[in-house]
Design a protein around this motif. Sequence first.
Motif, short mmCIF file in Angstrom:
data_model
loop_
_atom_site.label_atom_id
_atom_site.label_comp_id
_atom_site.label_asym_id
_atom_site.label_seq_id
_atom_site.Cartn_x
_atom_site.Cartn_y
_atom_site.Cartn_z
N SER A 169 -49.98 21.42 121.42
CA SER A 169 -49.34 22.34 120.47
C SER A 169 -49.30 21.75 119.07
O SER A 169 -49.58 22.44 118.08
CB SER A 169 -47.92 22.67 120.95
OG SER A 169 -47.92 23.22 122.24
N LEU B 264 -51.28 22.92 115.54
CA LEU B 264 -50.53 23.16 114.30
C LEU B 264 -51.18 22.45 113.12
O LEU B 264 -51.41 23.06 112.07
CB LEU B 264 -49.08 22.70 114.50
CG LEU B 264 -48.05 23.02 113.42
CD1 LEU B 264 -46.66 23.03 114.04
CD2 LEU B 264 -48.07 22.02 112.27
N GLY C 111 -48.79 27.26 116.70
CA GLY C 111 -48.45 25.86 116.98
C GLY C 111 -46.98 25.59 116.74
O GLY C 111 -46.34 24.85 117.48
#
Length: 678
Positions: free
Chosen positions: A125, A129, A141
């Motif tokens: 994640s 981002l 994200g």
Amino acid sequence: MKSLYLIIPLAPLFGAIVAGLFGKAIGRAGAHWVTILGVTVSLVCSVLVFQDVMAGNTFNGAVYTWLESGGLKMEIGFLIDQLTAVMLIVVTFVSLMVHIYTIGYMAEDPGYQRFFAYISLFTFSMLMLVMSNNFVQLFFGWEAVGLVSYLLIGFWYTRPTAIYANLKAFLVNRVGDFGFLLGIGLVAAYAGSLDYATVFGKSKELAAMTEAVTGWPLITAICIGLFIGAMGKSAQFPLHVWLPDSMEGPTPISALIHAATMVTAGIFMVSRMSPLFELSEAALSFVIVIGAITALFMALIAIVQTDIKRVVAYSTLSQLGYMTVALGASAYSVAIFHLMTHAFFKAVLFLGAGSVIIAMHHEQDMRRMGGLRKYMPITYLTVLIGAIANAGLPPFAGFFSKDSIIEAVALSHIPGAGFAYLAILAGVFVGGFYSFRLVFFAFHGEERFRQPAPEAHGHAAHDDHAAHDAHAHDDHAAHDDHGHHGPVEPHESPKVVTVPLILLAIPAVCAGWLIGPMLYGGWFGDAIFIAPEHHGMAHMKEEFHGVVAMVLHGLTSIPFWLAVSGAATAYFLYIVRPELPAVIKQKLAFPAMILEKKYGFDEFNEWFFAGGARGLGRGLWKGGDQTIIDGVMVNGSAKAVGWFAGVVRLFQSGHIYQYAFSMIIGVFVLLTLWFNRA
């Protein structure tokens, strides 16, 4: 290279899927090997990408178009430049160390495979981002790290304190995300695009517009909205309240969340948005004041904490405040530099605290420690390195980044810079004090772990591995929520714990030596934009004459002596005169109570927001549901029909004389109306 870019986030995602869905089949060893392999592949690819970017090759392009509506494209795409490359190295390296450390720390936990799946998914994640080239992927994200942090903070989900902590983190971040979403919405509405390059290209046009509803300058509204999102993720005042409670999660995730990933997302985002923030002095002023408040007032809370993890947690809040102050002073590269150095020394402190917790049979209260230096020499040395770096003493990493922040703020002319300068200078003394207080309290002095436990532990003694109902196992079954209270024989942690500590301690010492190329060598290139009128960084470049010269100059500077004074004060109070802290606390009972209550934010939020929400809910239930819906609409309509039916029944009795009488009355009424009209 595009395939290499895809591998970086997808390798940890693959490990998370395998460990999460097939954890029972592959067993504990399989779960940690597949996730560690995935993060290792990601780190190797990140190093290759870093080398490629340093050679002058960047990338900005779409990988997949999700949807297109009215000319507005929502895509998955990558922006690989100098800023991204630095973040990739930091995130993957710290994540790999945390993965390895987790093997030892979570060795006997029944949720072993699930934990590895979570931390690998968390890494994916964060990578999505930092690699994004558009606001859609950034938001994905952003929300993904929030969701996985919710799962990790509440990892021991049968413990009420863990459930409270993860719900608190989730709700507070939703407040910030509301502002973040408003900022993105304004960008989409006025720029007509969610692609970074397109929006930045229209930044001058946006700066000339005003927001239709409030009449604010549009660029200020966008930047403040985006920064409110950063206040939630990066735990800035007053949205900081979730982060200390996130200590309810296992220590490895405390290190991952607080060192290199979730809490640094806001710092990275504002740096990425520098072409927008540079056009709004009001937004920069807001940023620098919020950062200054966080840097000083969160550091003050750290000096009264007795839970070893919470000391480090409040230290994180303070250091995030320093990064935010740098952003407000238009020193974005300095903020990222401090983000990098902080990632290393803060990971050392968190993982070192976890090593102590293991040795102390899961006791976290420093009042039950003392004299651990001779039992845990490796842990002690690494924590000492982390503390020195955290205090900002040369030549350790934290000195170069923290000193650069102070210098940048001193040169800034943004409104609020004067207050920020005084706050972060005071924060240097406090930082030196709480950093060495932890070292002296836990590792020096008399051995308190063989003494009877203090009567009141409160929040300071929550056990990281306390009995968690269905998750309790043999070694933990005897522990309650306040840690181990019996005799303790400390011991050094296994190599799977100490090796990551050593590997993280190395950059905690020397990462700051990269200050020349990172801040003054054009390292970030076009990835960061600074307006010509904000000339602080240019002036700092003229004054920089190398690492050695900076160290020598630092030895004569006010911040250095403030940090040394803080460390000396901690030594005097906890080694020379260990009885004095209790006396001082008694003499300064009211300020101490304010700090122990954390300025009353939790109580206020519980009374005003939670209590208000409960009151509103109770009002809607009583007044809306019971009174209006049930009482008026449902039961009321039934009563009205019943009443009307009762009236009609009077005229439909079945008696002929009643019908005849009704007819006579009716004729009489009609005749009366007829004659009156005539």
